[in-house]
Write a protein that holds these residues in place. Structure first.
Motif, PDB file in Angstrom:
ATOM      1  N   VAL A 183      -9.519 -33.523 -18.776  1.00  0.00           N
ATOM      2  CA  VAL A 183     -10.487 -34.380 -18.096  1.00  0.00           C
ATOM      3  C   VAL A 183     -11.331 -33.483 -17.196  1.00  0.00           C
ATOM      4  CG1 VAL A 183     -10.840 -36.368 -16.596  1.00  0.00           C
ATOM      5  CG2 VAL A 183      -8.875 -36.319 -18.163  1.00  0.00           C
ATOM      6  N   VAL A 184     -12.581 -33.280 -17.600  1.00  0.00           N
ATOM      7  CA  VAL A 184     -13.496 -32.391 -16.894  1.00  0.00           C
ATOM      8  C   VAL A 184     -14.203 -33.183 -15.791  1.00  0.00           C
ATOM      9  CG1 VAL A 184     -15.564 -30.952 -17.113  1.00  0.00           C
ATOM     10  CG2 VAL A 184     -13.841 -30.980 -18.944  1.00  0.00           C
ATOM     11  N   THR A 185     -14.125 -32.686 -14.572  1.00  0.00           N
ATOM     12  CA  THR A 185     -14.863 -33.271 -13.456  1.00  0.00           C
ATOM     13  C   THR A 185     -16.204 -32.555 -13.370  1.00  0.00           C
ATOM     14  OG1 THR A 185     -13.454 -31.837 -12.077  1.00  0.00           O
ATOM     15  CG2 THR A 185     -12.909 -34.163 -12.140  1.00  0.00           C
ATOM     16  N   ALA A 186     -17.230 -33.214 -13.895  1.00  0.00           N
ATOM     17  CA  ALA A 186     -18.474 -32.537 -14.260  1.00  0.00           C
ATOM     18  C   ALA A 186     -19.378 -32.196 -13.086  1.00  0.00           C
ATOM     19  CB  ALA A 186     -19.248 -33.386 -15.273  1.00  0.00           C
ATOM     20  N   GLU A 187     -19.047 -32.661 -11.862  1.00  0.00           N
ATOM     21  CA  GLU A 187     -19.821 -32.274 -10.680  1.00  0.00           C
ATOM     22  C   GLU A 187     -18.920 -31.560  -9.670  1.00  0.00           C
ATOM     23  OE1 GLU A 187     -22.080 -35.452  -8.991  1.00  0.00           O
ATOM     24  OE2 GLU A 187     -22.929 -36.074 -10.905  1.00  0.00           O
ATOM     25  N   ASP A 188     -17.944 -30.855 -10.181  1.00  0.00           N
ATOM     26  CA  ASP A 188     -16.905 -30.255  -9.338  1.00  0.00           C
ATOM     27  C   ASP A 188     -17.416 -28.992  -8.654  1.00  0.00           C
ATOM     28  OD1 ASP A 188     -14.516 -29.098  -8.332  1.00  0.00           O
ATOM     29  OD2 ASP A 188     -13.350 -30.070  -9.914  1.00  0.00           O
ATOM     30  N   PRO A 189     -17.460 -28.948  -7.296  1.00  0.00           N
ATOM     31  CA  PRO A 189     -17.885 -27.730  -6.629  1.00  0.00           C
ATOM     32  C   PRO A 189     -16.775 -26.704  -6.440  1.00  0.00           C
ATOM     33  CG  PRO A 189     -17.575 -29.473  -5.024  1.00  0.00           C
ATOM     34  CD  PRO A 189     -17.287 -30.074  -6.373  1.00  0.00           C
ATOM     35  N   LEU A 190     -15.517 -27.097  -6.643  1.00  0.00           N
ATOM     36  CA  LEU A 190     -14.394 -26.179  -6.432  1.00  0.00           C
ATOM     37  C   LEU A 190     -14.001 -25.459  -7.715  1.00  0.00           C
ATOM     38  CD1 LEU A 190     -12.258 -25.070  -4.454  1.00  0.00           C
ATOM     39  CD2 LEU A 190     -10.782 -26.988  -5.153  1.00  0.00           C
ATOM     40  N   VAL A 191     -13.837 -26.212  -8.800  1.00  0.00           N
ATOM     41  CA  VAL A 191     -13.538 -25.644 -10.118  1.00  0.00           C
ATOM     42  C   VAL A 191     -14.723 -25.968 -11.017  1.00  0.00           C
ATOM     43  CG1 VAL A 191     -11.935 -25.545 -12.047  1.00  0.00           C
ATOM     44  CG2 VAL A 191     -11.072 -26.043  -9.751  1.00  0.00           C
ATOM     45  N   SER A 192     -15.513 -25.004 -11.342  1.00  0.00           N
ATOM     46  CA  SER A 192     -16.757 -25.281 -12.055  1.00  0.00           C
ATOM     47  C   SER A 192     -16.479 -25.966 -13.386  1.00  0.00           C
ATOM     48  CB  SER A 192     -17.537 -23.988 -12.299  1.00  0.00           C
ATOM     49  OG  SER A 192     -16.944 -23.226 -13.325  1.00  0.00           O
ATOM     50  N   PRO A 193     -17.331 -26.919 -13.778  1.00  0.00           N
ATOM     51  CA  PRO A 193     -17.168 -27.563 -15.077  1.00  0.00           C
ATOM     52  C   PRO A 193     -17.133 -26.561 -16.228  1.00  0.00           C
ATOM     53  CG  PRO A 193     -18.739 -28.771 -13.742  1.00  0.00           C
ATOM     54  CD  PRO A 193     -18.423 -27.514 -13.002  1.00  0.00           C
ATOM     55  N   THR A 213     -17.889 -36.743 -11.581  1.00  0.00           N
ATOM     56  CA  THR A 213     -17.318 -36.685 -10.243  1.00  0.00           C
ATOM     57  C   THR A 213     -17.147 -35.233  -9.822  1.00  0.00           C
ATOM     58  OG1 THR A 213     -14.962 -36.522 -10.826  1.00  0.00           O
ATOM     59  CG2 THR A 213     -15.949 -38.729 -10.827  1.00  0.00           C
ATOM     60  N   GLY A 214     -16.845 -35.065  -8.547  1.00  0.00           N
ATOM     61  CA  GLY A 214     -16.396 -33.787  -8.057  1.00  0.00           C
ATOM     62  C   GLY A 214     -14.912 -33.613  -8.325  1.00  0.00           C
ATOM     63  N   HIS A 215     -14.247 -32.889  -7.438  1.00  0.00           N
ATOM     64  CA  HIS A 215     -12.857 -32.519  -7.657  1.00  0.00           C
ATOM     65  C   HIS A 215     -11.879 -33.647  -7.335  1.00  0.00           C
ATOM     66  CE1 HIS A 215     -10.015 -29.336  -8.577  1.00  0.00           C
ATOM     67  NE2 HIS A 215      -9.308 -29.643  -7.510  1.00  0.00           N
ATOM     68  N   LEU A 216     -12.383 -34.774  -6.842  1.00  0.00           N
ATOM     69  CA  LEU A 216     -11.513 -35.865  -6.397  1.00  0.00           C
ATOM     70  C   LEU A 216     -11.786 -37.144  -7.183  1.00  0.00           C
ATOM     71  CD1 LEU A 216     -11.929 -35.293  -2.536  1.00  0.00           C
ATOM     72  CD2 LEU A 216     -10.233 -34.255  -4.058  1.00  0.00           C
ATOM     73  N   PRO A 217     -11.447 -37.187  -8.458  1.00  0.00           N
ATOM     74  CA  PRO A 217     -11.774 -38.372  -9.251  1.00  0.00           C
ATOM     75  C   PRO A 217     -11.075 -39.631  -8.769  1.00  0.00           C
ATOM     76  CG  PRO A 217     -10.269 -36.943 -10.459  1.00  0.00           C
ATOM     77  CD  PRO A 217     -10.729 -36.170  -9.255  1.00  0.00           C
ATOM     78  N   PHE A 218      -9.918 -39.484  -8.118  1.00  0.00           N
ATOM     79  CA  PHE A 218      -9.195 -40.660  -7.618  1.00  0.00           C
ATOM     80  C   PHE A 218      -9.920 -41.299  -6.434  1.00  0.00           C
ATOM     81  CE2 PHE A 218      -7.336 -36.625  -6.337  1.00  0.00           C
ATOM     82  CZ  PHE A 218      -7.483 -36.651  -4.955  1.00  0.00           C
TER      83      PHE A 218
END
Length: 239
Positions: A183-193, A213-218
């Motif tokens: 599950v790729v978090t496509a706006e993640d600033p911590l772990v790049s997509p 989402t960023g790194h916090l999908p929940f």
């Protein structure tokens, strides 16, 4: 009943990261808490062996591993170290090793945590955790209230961050031999997509789902995350 081992990320908890998901899935699975210990050894093997012991205690002979953030490389390592126990993997916001950006973010996180600068830590985690779309759409007062209500990090946070800063499972990726969803978090600033998609490409036969989402999908899209995981676990025939 199928076992589902839930492995949370650094500085979090099983309930904090997976509470919405388990409420969605209900009683269809035998849940095993993959709680990160407050102290960890020099490598991940002791940690993943502890997860297997937790599954034994819960009566789960084989199980799906759902790993989020740091829980993803731990899930990968578990599947390679104990292949007879793992039936499938769900890897959300995953990384195989920390890059320079992540190490810098983890070092700042640890420093703010250990010096008790909780307000600045909450802002640091929001900046490195939340996606731009979510931040732009969130009322500033509501965001401040959310940050104030964020749970206190567990005592083991420094150990979790240290493990995240040195774990490396790149050699394990090609050895995975179970169904896997990334599950790729496509706006993640911590772990790049891009890094997440590269990990997925290195796992034989892995499927992907993308969340905006960023790194916090929940926090940002709990229903979309639950949809992707539920579809893989049920419609995908994992059970």
């Amino acid at each position: 009943m199928t076992g589902l081992l839930l492995v949370h990320g650094a500085g979090g908890s099983v309930e904090g990261h997976f509470g919405g998901l388990t409420r969605r899935l209900g009683d269809r699975f035998r849940y095993v808490r993959g709680q990160l210990p407050d102290r960890v050894g020099p490598g991940p093997d002791e940690v993943v062996d502890g997860f297997v012991a937790a599954a034994d205690a819960a009566g789960a002979g084989t199980f799906v591993v759902c790993g989020y953030s740091l829980g993803a490389p731990l899930a990968i390592r578990l599947a390679v170290r104990h292949p007879e126990r793992v039936s499938a993997l769900v890897l959300t916001a995953p990384f195989a090793y920390p890059d320079h950006r992540m190490r810098l973010a983890l070092a700042l996180w640890r420093g703010l945590h250990e010096t008790g600068r909780h307000r600045l830590l909450a802002e640091h985690l929001a900046l490195n955790g939340l996606g731009g779309t979510f931040l732009d759409a969130t009322d500033p007062d509501r965001l401040r209230a959310m940050l104030r209500l964020a749970p206190a990090p567990p005592a083991g946070t420094p150990a979790h961050l240290e493990l995240a800063g040195r774990i490396d499972v790149r050699e394990d990726l090609g050895r995975l031999a179970v169904p896997a969803l990334v599950v790729v978090t496509a706006e993640d600033p911590l772990v790049s997509p891009a890094r997440q998609r590269a990990l997925a490409a290195a796992v034989p036969g892995a499927g992907t789902a993308e969340l905006a989402t960023g790194h916090l999908p929940f926090w940002e899209d709990p229903e979309g995350w639950a949809d992707a995981v539920e579809r893989f676990l049920t419609v995908g025939g994992v059970r």
